[in-house]
Design a protein around this motif. Structure first.
Motif, PDB file in Angstrom:
ATOM      1  N   ILE A 104      -1.459   1.841  77.167  1.00  0.00           N
ATOM      2  CA  ILE A 104      -0.296   1.416  77.954  1.00  0.00           C
ATOM      3  C   ILE A 104       0.385   0.212  77.304  1.00  0.00           C
ATOM      4  O   ILE A 104       1.608   0.177  77.141  1.00  0.00           O
ATOM      5  N   ARG A 105      -0.427  -0.774  76.936  1.00  0.00           N
ATOM      6  CA  ARG A 105       0.131  -1.990  76.317  1.00  0.00           C
ATOM      7  C   ARG A 105       0.898  -1.670  75.040  1.00  0.00           C
ATOM      8  O   ARG A 105       1.981  -2.214  74.784  1.00  0.00           O
ATOM      9  N   THR A 106       0.332  -0.778  74.233  1.00  0.00           N
ATOM     10  CA  THR A 106       0.957  -0.456  72.950  1.00  0.00           C
ATOM     11  C   THR A 106       2.230   0.351  73.150  1.00  0.00           C
ATOM     12  O   THR A 106       3.193   0.207  72.383  1.00  0.00           O
ATOM     13  N   MET A 107       2.255   1.196  74.189  1.00  0.00           N
ATOM     14  CA  MET A 107       3.496   1.918  74.523  1.00  0.00           C
ATOM     15  C   MET A 107       4.602   0.933  74.911  1.00  0.00           C
ATOM     16  O   MET A 107       5.766   1.110  74.527  1.00  0.00           O
ATOM     17  N   ILE A 108       4.236  -0.106  75.649  1.00  0.00           N
ATOM     18  CA  ILE A 108       5.227  -1.120  76.040  1.00  0.00           C
ATOM     19  C   ILE A 108       5.729  -1.870  74.806  1.00  0.00           C
ATOM     20  O   ILE A 108       6.923  -2.138  74.660  1.00  0.00           O
ATOM     21  N   ASP A 109       4.809  -2.219  73.890  1.00  0.00           N
ATOM     22  CA  ASP A 109       5.201  -2.878  72.643  1.00  0.00           C
ATOM     23  C   ASP A 109       6.247  -2.042  71.906  1.00  0.00           C
ATOM     24  O   ASP A 109       7.245  -2.566  71.400  1.00  0.00           O
ATOM     25  N   LEU A 110       5.999  -0.731  71.841  1.00  0.00           N
ATOM     26  CA  LEU A 110       6.910   0.159  71.123  1.00  0.00           C
ATOM     27  C   LEU A 110       8.220   0.314  71.886  1.00  0.00           C
ATOM     28  O   LEU A 110       9.304   0.297  71.287  1.00  0.00           O
ATOM     29  N   ALA A 111       8.126   0.434  73.213  1.00  0.00           N
ATOM     30  CA  ALA A 111       9.334   0.585  74.031  1.00  0.00           C
ATOM     31  C   ALA A 111      10.235  -0.647  73.942  1.00  0.00           C
ATOM     32  O   ALA A 111      11.458  -0.548  74.080  1.00  0.00           O
ATOM     33  N   ALA A 112       9.627  -1.819  73.695  1.00  0.00           N
ATOM     34  CA  ALA A 112      10.398  -3.057  73.552  1.00  0.00           C
ATOM     35  C   ALA A 112      11.045  -3.170  72.176  1.00  0.00           C
ATOM     36  O   ALA A 112      11.829  -4.084  71.924  1.00  0.00           O
ATOM     37  N   THR A 113      10.712  -2.231  71.282  1.00  0.00           N
ATOM     38  CA  THR A 113      11.257  -2.244  69.926  1.00  0.00           C
ATOM     39  C   THR A 113      12.379  -1.231  69.775  1.00  0.00           C
ATOM     40  O   THR A 113      13.414  -1.514  69.178  1.00  0.00           O
ATOM     41  N   VAL A 114      12.171  -0.030  70.325  1.00  0.00           N
ATOM     42  CA  VAL A 114      13.180   1.024  70.216  1.00  0.00           C
ATOM     43  C   VAL A 114      14.169   0.907  71.376  1.00  0.00           C
ATOM     44  O   VAL A 114      14.018   0.063  72.248  1.00  0.00           O
ATOM     45  N   SER A 115      15.170   1.775  71.385  1.00  0.00           N
ATOM     46  CA  SER A 115      16.175   1.676  72.456  1.00  0.00           C
ATOM     47  C   SER A 115      16.600   3.068  72.905  1.00  0.00           C
ATOM     48  O   SER A 115      16.167   4.080  72.351  1.00  0.00           O
ATOM     49  N   GLY A 116      17.430   3.096  73.939  1.00  0.00           N
ATOM     50  CA  GLY A 116      18.001   4.341  74.417  1.00  0.00           C
ATOM     51  C   GLY A 116      16.970   5.300  74.980  1.00  0.00           C
ATOM     52  O   GLY A 116      16.002   4.896  75.646  1.00  0.00           O
ATOM     53  N   ALA A 117      17.159   6.595  74.678  1.00  0.00           N
ATOM     54  CA  ALA A 117      16.317   7.655  75.242  1.00  0.00           C
ATOM     55  C   ALA A 117      14.863   7.502  74.815  1.00  0.00           C
ATOM     56  O   ALA A 117      13.945   7.814  75.581  1.00  0.00           O
ATOM     57  N   GLU A 118      14.648   7.003  73.589  1.00  0.00           N
ATOM     58  CA  GLU A 118      13.282   6.838  73.081  1.00  0.00           C
ATOM     59  C   GLU A 118      12.510   5.819  73.917  1.00  0.00           C
ATOM     60  O   GLU A 118      11.353   6.025  74.280  1.00  0.00           O
TER      61      GLU A 118
END
Length: 552
Positions: free
Chosen positions: A318-332
């Motif tokens: 979960i934590r790593t998904m949030i890290d990635l979500a804070a890096t990419v944008s839009g639909a991703e």
């Protein structure tokens, strides 16, 4: 010298067979009974095997890799070893009908005494069993000395064994033991000479690996590289060579090179939790967010039903998904956020959530609120509900640091960094990697106040409002946080083209342009991005620049 106990006779041995096929039990028990074995116990699943081991100490354990009803042989072996039901004095034999390279590599890592391929044959069972029991009987002085850490005595007994014609068939095993002992004694020069001599006599994988290990320990990288090229072509040495390379480069703090080696080793033997943990550490040190997620997902997947299984692994996903979500944008980013919500529901399913886990989930919820631009709700969660008195491990504190950083709470963020450094103990490779990661985190957390996603959004607004230099600065910071992000590199080139229309680029801006082009030249690009990169390079006059790019 202490008196060395004599090994057990064959009729004194206690054997445990773990397999979910009744026919396998019948064949093995019948074959061993003919040899004089009197005590054979059977377990058809892991639970029963553990119960039997709690009641008795077995001398030989035959373990099927495919005990599928509750946990497989890999996990069961780890559990038996962890609980000391299996020791160095136990003869362990793996059984499997599968012989894929991935499975063989996983079994090699566990270092059993033998690997029997199903279907089993009575004569083959008796032949291999006699061979293994005779190793324990005829080499017991060497093995006893090694088990007790007396490697000098082990070498003495092994060298005597090499002069005994009665144990000729075990001479390769004795030679390997001598090499292992020289490495353990840290006499790496002697180990190098020894393995070089053996290499002239035989082509065993362990000889080549032992030689490379001895060369690495002496920093003789050039000599080792001559051997490594061949070893990476061989099925029986490729996996172990990648592992050795990773250990060497981590020791030299060449973490980018080490990361590639660990990735290669993990593909060949994906089940090892410690290696996946190392892969995770190296991925975040190298700012590879997608690599981080793949590593933690592998850990959660392969730890299921093992001694490593815990809610912490799901939490790290979960934590790593949030890290990635804070890096990419839009639909991703939105897709990742939906995945996070789903994983959070799965992790907290049940009537009661343990207080420590509830506290950790609170930090996750605060980070999700920040990600959705609800900073007020995130700050309220942390200030009003976070229980600071509960014990928090290194990963918990890392997550809290990120939560504070995402809220712009700089002092709280830096205070957590001090706590994190205090939590690192020892000089293990893992702590070395994490310590280096924290050093970089501290520099970035002091200098950069925003997340990658926020910086990209700020750059977009500044560019639209014709504030080109602020947009450039936003993107430079974003690329520092996410150095593999192709969209940021392309945006930087686009901004630099606009700057270059008004004034020539400064030396710093020119270097940024070169670094962006080099990164994009290393990465596979879809046609539209490739076209944009080439247009920007032409506009900046970079087409003729010689880039330091490795050939694909």
């Amino acid at each position: 010298m202490d008196k060395i106990p004599l090994p057990k006779l064959i009729d004194e041995l206690k054997i445990l067979v773990v397999d979910n096929q009744g026919l396998i039990h019948d064949i093995i028990k019948s074959a061993l009974t003919e040899l004089g074995v009197k005590q054979v116990s059977s377990a058809q699943n892991a639970f029963h095997a553990v119960r039997l081991c709690q009641q008795d100490q077995f001398d030989v354990v035959l373990l099927s890799f495919n005990v599928s009803s509750d946990k497989d042989g890999f996990h069961l072996f780890e559990e038996l070893k962890h609980n000391q039901y299996i020791s160095d004095k136990t003869t362990v034999i793996f059984l499997s009908a599968e012989t894929s390279m991935e499975l063989v590599n996983c079994i090699i890592e566990l270092q059993p005494d033998d690997f029997w391929v199903k279907p089993l044959d009575r004569n083959r069972i008796q032949q291999r069993f006699n061979y293994l029991i005779n190793i324990r009987r005829k080499l017991h002085k060497v093995m006893h000395s090694m088990d007790n850490g007396d490697f000098a005595a082990a070498i003495y007994h092994a060298e005597r064994g090499l002069k005994d014609p009665g144990v000729t068939e075990y001479h390769p095993r004795l030679k390997r033991m001598i090499g292992d002992c020289l490495i353990q004694l840290r006499d790496f020069a002697a180990a190098e000479r020894y393995f070089y001599q053996l290499k002239q006599e035989c082509d065993h994988a362990w000889v080549h690996i032992g030689l490379v290990r001895a060369l690495f320990k002496q920093d003789k990288l050039e000599d080792a590289e001559i051997l490594i090229e061949d070893l990476l072509q061989r099925n029986d040495t490729r996996f172990l060579t990648y592992d050795l390379l990773a250990q060497y480069y981590i020791g030299k703090e060449q973490f980018d090179v080490a990361y590639e080696q660990v990735k290669a080793a993990s593909k060949l033997a994906p089940r090892n939790i410690e290696r996946n943990k190392k892969l995770w550490d190296l991925a975040r040190l190298n700012r590879d967010k997608f690599g981080q997620l793949a590593a933690v997902q592998n850990m959660a997947k392969f730890a299921k039903n093992s001694i490593h299984d815990s809610p912490e692994l799901g939490l790290n996903v979960i934590r790593t998904m949030i890290d990635l979500a804070a890096t990419v944008s839009g639909a991703e980013s939105e897709k990742l956020q939906r995945q996070v919500n789903k994983e959070m529901v799965n992790l907290t399913r049940g009537d009661v959530v343990e207080p420590t886990l509830a506290n950790k989930m609170l930090i996750v919820k605060a980070r999700m609120a920040s990600l959705q631009n609800d900073k007020r709700a995130a700050e309220k969660l942390l200030k009003e509900n976070l229980q600071t008195g509960l014990t928090m491990n290194l990963e918990d504190n890392l997550d809290l640091m990120k939560a504070y950083h995402e809220l712009g709470m700089k002092e709280d963020c830096l205070a957590i960094l001090d706590t994190l450094r205090a939590q690192l103990a020892g000089d293990t490779l893992a702590s070395q990697v994490v310590d280096e990661y924290l050093k970089r985190e501290e520099i970035e957390r002091r200098e950069i106040k925003f997340t990658t996603k926020e910086l990209k959004e700020m750059a977009t607004v500044n560019y639209r409002e014709n504030r080109i230099i602020p947009a450039f600065n936003n993107l430079c910071q974003a690329l520092t946080l996410s150095p593999h992000d192709k969209s940021i590199a392309l945006s930087l080139l686009k901004v630099l083209v606009q700057i270059n229309k008004s004034d020539p680029l400064t030396d710093t801006q020119h270097d940024v342009a070169l670094n962006a082009v080099e990164m994009l030249s290393r990465a596979p690009l879809p046609p539209n991005q490739l076209q944009k990169r080439n247009e920007y390079m032409t506009a900046l006059g970079l087409n003729e620049v010689q880039l330091d790019v490795a050939p694909e």
